[in-house]
Design a protein around this motif. Structure first.
Motif, PDB file in Angstrom:
ATOM      1  N   GLY A  87      17.383 -17.938 -31.312  1.00 37.44           N
ATOM      2  CA  GLY A  87      16.727 -18.907 -32.189  1.00 37.44           C
ATOM      3  C   GLY A  87      15.400 -19.398 -31.638  1.00 37.44           C
ATOM      4  N   ALA A  88      15.346 -19.656 -30.332  1.00 34.36           N
ATOM      5  CA  ALA A  88      14.111 -20.137 -29.710  1.00 34.36           C
ATOM      6  C   ALA A  88      13.018 -19.071 -29.755  1.00 34.36           C
ATOM      7  CB  ALA A  88      14.384 -20.551 -28.263  1.00 34.36           C
ATOM      8  N   ASN A  89      13.395 -17.829 -29.473  1.00 34.59           N
ATOM      9  CA  ASN A  89      12.406 -16.744 -29.540  1.00 34.59           C
ATOM     10  C   ASN A  89      11.904 -16.537 -30.960  1.00 34.59           C
ATOM     11  OD1 ASN A  89      11.921 -15.189 -26.910  1.00 34.59           O
ATOM     12  ND2 ASN A  89      14.138 -15.472 -26.870  1.00 34.59           N
ATOM     13  N   MET A  90      12.781 -16.719 -31.940  1.00 33.78           N
ATOM     14  CA  MET A  90      12.390 -16.599 -33.338  1.00 33.78           C
ATOM     15  C   MET A  90      11.375 -17.686 -33.698  1.00 33.78           C
ATOM     16  SD  MET A  90      14.896 -16.290 -36.659  1.00 33.78           S
ATOM     17  CE  MET A  90      15.728 -17.836 -36.305  1.00 33.78           C
ATOM     18  N   ALA A  91      11.606 -18.901 -33.205  1.00 31.15           N
ATOM     19  CA  ALA A  91      10.700 -20.013 -33.492  1.00 31.15           C
ATOM     20  C   ALA A  91       9.302 -19.761 -32.933  1.00 31.15           C
ATOM     21  CB  ALA A  91      11.265 -21.313 -32.912  1.00 31.15           C
ATOM     22  N   LEU A  92       9.227 -19.131 -31.776  1.00 35.75           N
ATOM     23  CA  LEU A  92       7.940 -18.896 -31.128  1.00 35.75           C
ATOM     24  C   LEU A  92       7.073 -17.887 -31.879  1.00 35.75           C
ATOM     25  CD1 LEU A  92       9.082 -18.815 -27.398  1.00 35.75           C
ATOM     26  CD2 LEU A  92       7.605 -20.527 -28.457  1.00 35.75           C
ATOM     27  N   HIS A  93       7.678 -17.102 -32.771  1.00 32.83           N
ATOM     28  CA  HIS A  93       6.924 -16.095 -33.512  1.00 32.83           C
ATOM     29  C   HIS A  93       6.372 -16.629 -34.833  1.00 32.83           C
ATOM     30  CE1 HIS A  93       8.914 -13.377 -30.676  1.00 32.83           C
ATOM     31  NE2 HIS A  93       7.941 -12.523 -30.950  1.00 32.83           N
ATOM     32  N   ILE A  94       6.571 -17.924 -35.075  1.00 32.58           N
ATOM     33  CA  ILE A  94       6.036 -18.557 -36.286  1.00 32.58           C
ATOM     34  C   ILE A  94       4.836 -19.406 -35.897  1.00 32.58           C
ATOM     35  CG2 ILE A  94       6.543 -20.122 -38.212  1.00 32.58           C
ATOM     36  CD1 ILE A  94       9.466 -19.373 -37.927  1.00 32.58           C
ATOM     37  N   SER A  95       3.749 -19.326 -36.646  1.00 28.48           N
ATOM     38  CA  SER A  95       2.546 -20.092 -36.316  1.00 28.48           C
ATOM     39  C   SER A  95       2.826 -21.586 -36.390  1.00 28.48           C
ATOM     40  CB  SER A  95       1.408 -19.744 -37.280  1.00 28.48           C
ATOM     41  OG  SER A  95       1.686 -20.254 -38.575  1.00 28.48           O
ATOM     42  N   ASP A  96       2.042 -22.357 -35.641  1.00 29.14           N
ATOM     43  CA  ASP A  96       2.265 -23.800 -35.577  1.00 29.14           C
ATOM     44  C   ASP A  96       2.205 -24.443 -36.966  1.00 29.14           C
ATOM     45  OD1 ASP A  96       2.313 -26.299 -33.664  1.00 29.14           O
ATOM     46  OD2 ASP A  96       0.800 -26.743 -35.177  1.00 29.14           O
ATOM     47  N   TYR A  97       1.259 -24.026 -37.782  1.00 29.28           N
ATOM     48  CA  TYR A  97       1.094 -24.625 -39.119  1.00 29.28           C
ATOM     49  C   TYR A  97       2.344 -24.420 -39.968  1.00 29.28           C
ATOM     50  CZ  TYR A  97      -0.550 -25.398 -43.884  1.00 29.28           C
ATOM     51  OH  TYR A  97      -0.677 -25.843 -45.172  1.00 29.28           O
ATOM     52  N   TYR A  98       2.830 -23.182 -40.018  1.00 25.34           N
ATOM     53  CA  TYR A  98       3.994 -22.878 -40.853  1.00 25.34           C
ATOM     54  C   TYR A  98       5.282 -23.439 -40.243  1.00 25.34           C
ATOM     55  CZ  TYR A  98       1.095 -19.906 -43.758  1.00 25.34           C
ATOM     56  OH  TYR A  98       0.131 -19.447 -44.618  1.00 25.34           O
ATOM     57  N   PHE A  99       5.318 -23.500 -38.919  1.00 21.48           N
ATOM     58  CA  PHE A  99       6.490 -24.075 -38.267  1.00 21.48           C
ATOM     59  C   PHE A  99       6.602 -25.562 -38.599  1.00 21.48           C
ATOM     60  CE2 PHE A  99       8.874 -25.031 -34.147  1.00 21.48           C
ATOM     61  CZ  PHE A  99      10.075 -24.552 -34.643  1.00 21.48           C
ATOM     62  N   ARG A 100       5.466 -26.264 -38.562  1.00 20.22           N
ATOM     63  CA  ARG A 100       5.448 -27.683 -38.920  1.00 20.22           C
ATOM     64  C   ARG A 100       5.813 -27.855 -40.400  1.00 20.22           C
ATOM     65  NH1 ARG A 100       2.937 -32.520 -36.944  1.00 20.22           N
ATOM     66  NH2 ARG A 100       2.333 -31.383 -35.080  1.00 20.22           N
ATOM     67  N   LEU A 101       5.353 -26.949 -41.239  1.00 18.48           N
ATOM     68  CA  LEU A 101       5.661 -27.011 -42.669  1.00 18.48           C
ATOM     69  C   LEU A 101       7.158 -26.801 -42.908  1.00 18.48           C
ATOM     70  CD1 LEU A 101       4.072 -27.381 -45.307  1.00 18.48           C
ATOM     71  CD2 LEU A 101       3.980 -24.891 -45.524  1.00 18.48           C
ATOM     72  N   ILE A 102       7.752 -25.872 -42.169  1.00 22.81           N
ATOM     73  CA  ILE A 102       9.192 -25.640 -42.269  1.00 22.81           C
ATOM     74  C   ILE A 102       9.962 -26.900 -41.875  1.00 22.81           C
ATOM     75  CG2 ILE A 102      11.137 -24.398 -41.228  1.00 22.81           C
ATOM     76  CD1 ILE A 102       9.297 -21.951 -41.042  1.00 22.81           C
ATOM     77  N   LEU A 103       9.540 -27.531 -40.770  1.00 23.67           N
ATOM     78  CA  LEU A 103      10.205 -28.747 -40.317  1.00 23.67           C
ATOM     79  C   LEU A 103      10.089 -29.862 -41.347  1.00 23.67           C
ATOM     80  CD1 LEU A 103       9.197 -28.899 -36.528  1.00 23.67           C
ATOM     81  CD2 LEU A 103      11.311 -28.052 -37.543  1.00 23.67           C
ATOM     82  N   LEU A 104       8.983 -29.904 -42.055  1.00 23.47           N
ATOM     83  CA  LEU A 104       8.768 -30.942 -43.061  1.00 23.47           C
ATOM     84  C   LEU A 104       9.805 -30.842 -44.175  1.00 23.47           C
ATOM     85  CD1 LEU A 104       6.946 -33.270 -43.972  1.00 23.47           C
ATOM     86  CD2 LEU A 104       5.535 -31.603 -45.171  1.00 23.47           C
ATOM     87  N   PHE A 105      10.259 -29.633 -44.468  1.00 25.90           N
ATOM     88  CA  PHE A 105      11.281 -29.448 -45.503  1.00 25.90           C
ATOM     89  C   PHE A 105      12.697 -29.515 -44.941  1.00 25.90           C
ATOM     90  CE2 PHE A 105       7.623 -27.608 -47.693  1.00 25.90           C
ATOM     91  CZ  PHE A 105       7.782 -28.128 -48.964  1.00 25.90           C
ATOM     92  N   VAL A 106      12.878 -28.962 -43.734  1.00 24.52           N
ATOM     93  CA  VAL A 106      14.217 -28.893 -43.162  1.00 24.52           C
ATOM     94  C   VAL A 106      14.715 -30.261 -42.700  1.00 24.52           C
ATOM     95  CG1 VAL A 106      15.614 -27.914 -41.303  1.00 24.52           C
ATOM     96  CG2 VAL A 106      13.962 -26.485 -42.485  1.00 24.52           C
ATOM     97  N   LEU A 107      13.828 -31.074 -42.140  1.00 22.24           N
ATOM     98  CA  LEU A 107      14.227 -32.390 -41.649  1.00 22.24           C
ATOM     99  C   LEU A 107      14.884 -33.263 -42.727  1.00 22.24           C
ATOM    100  CD1 LEU A 107      11.455 -33.444 -39.108  1.00 22.24           C
ATOM    101  CD2 LEU A 107      13.913 -33.611 -38.737  1.00 22.24           C
ATOM    102  N   PRO A 108      14.258 -33.439 -43.900  1.00 23.35           N
ATOM    103  CA  PRO A 108      14.886 -34.303 -44.902  1.00 23.35           C
ATOM    104  C   PRO A 108      16.203 -33.760 -45.428  1.00 23.35           C
ATOM    105  CG  PRO A 108      12.993 -33.182 -45.843  1.00 23.35           C
ATOM    106  CD  PRO A 108      12.955 -32.952 -44.370  1.00 23.35           C
TER     107      PRO A 108
END
Length: 253
Positions: A87-108
């Motif tokens: 999971g951690a290695n998968m996260a590192l292959h996503i750009s910071d912008y899209y990773f932050r965008l994913i968190l914006l949806f997943v968190l709520p």
């Protein structure tokens, strides 16, 4: 920067406090790092460091209480290591912008599920029952699956573990809680190793915040014994509202 410490450390303390009395502390600690402008990968990596420190204390406490069985914990750790590293290695292959965008949806979504699930924040102890082969297999599958989730993301893992270990693996709540701490500590450490080797951990901030996490967990456990877990939900909601407002503002400007 000093401002990062002044914002992150109190919120991580609050996260430790909430985690001890009702779970879901990661819903506060991860946004804490993101709110001060730390890039998403660094935020997740540093959060793993401070979270691992707090979880270590909790795990030792559960071990002293006799809620951890060595054989079950051993296989859970092996499975969690595999899942978390992936999971951690998968996260590192996503750009910071899209990773932050994913968190914006997943968190709520994660927060909504946990806040509406009263069982997750109000479990009580039960007597141990003899473990079956099916319970071992279910626990291992849960460990590797939620290991991937925790390595990639993090918040909500502890509560999801308790819910699935009780609801799917049919473990008694005290054994489920003890094994949850073992799995959660393993996933935190493994993910931390991956992020650290890739230079995505702010060590001094993480260590300092980790000390606040330990203090928060200690005081939260004391509070829970006297007053219960009712205060956990409003604290999580307040922090998340502030985080989302700030994040949406950043995306729009």
């Amino acid at each position: 920067m000093l401002s990062e410490f002044l914002v992150v450390c109190p919120l991580v303390f609050l996260a430790g406090f909430v985690d001890a009395i009702g779970g879901g502390g990661g819903l506060i600690s991860l946004p804490a790092y993101l709110m001060v402008g730390i890039p998403a990968h660094f935020a997740v990596g540093t959060n793993k460091l401070s979270s691992a420190m707090g979880t270590t204390v909790a795990t030792l406490e559960f071990m002293r209480s006799g809620y951890i069985r060595v054989k079950l914990a051993f296989f859970s750790v092996l499975a969690a290591m595999v899942g978390s590293s992936f999971g951690a290695n998968m996260a590192l292959h996503i750009s910071d912008y899209y990773f932050r965008l994913i968190l914006l949806f997943v968190l709520p979504i994660t927060a909504l599920y946990l806040l509406l699930n009263r069982h997750s924040l109000n479990s009580r102890l039960a007597e141990f029952k003899p473990l079956t082969w099916s319970q071992f297999v279910a626990t291992i599958l849960i460990s590797i699956s939620l290991g991937v989730w925790d390595g990639f993301y993090g918040p909500g893992t502890g509560t999801f573990l308790i819910l699935t270990l009780v609801g799917i693996a049919h473990l008694p709540i005290n054994l489920a809680a003890g094994n949850t701490k073992v799995i959660n500590l393993t996933t935190n450490v493994c993910a931390l190793a991956v992020f650290f080797m890739n230079g995505k951990v702010l060590v001094w901030l993480g260590l300092t915040a980790g000390a606040f996490s330990i203090l928060g967990n200690f005081l939260g456990a004391s509070y829970y014994k006297k007053y219960g877990s009712a205060i956990a939900r409003p604290i999580i909601i307040i922090v998340l509202v502030i985080f989302f407002a700030k994040t949406v503002w950043q995306f729009l400007n």
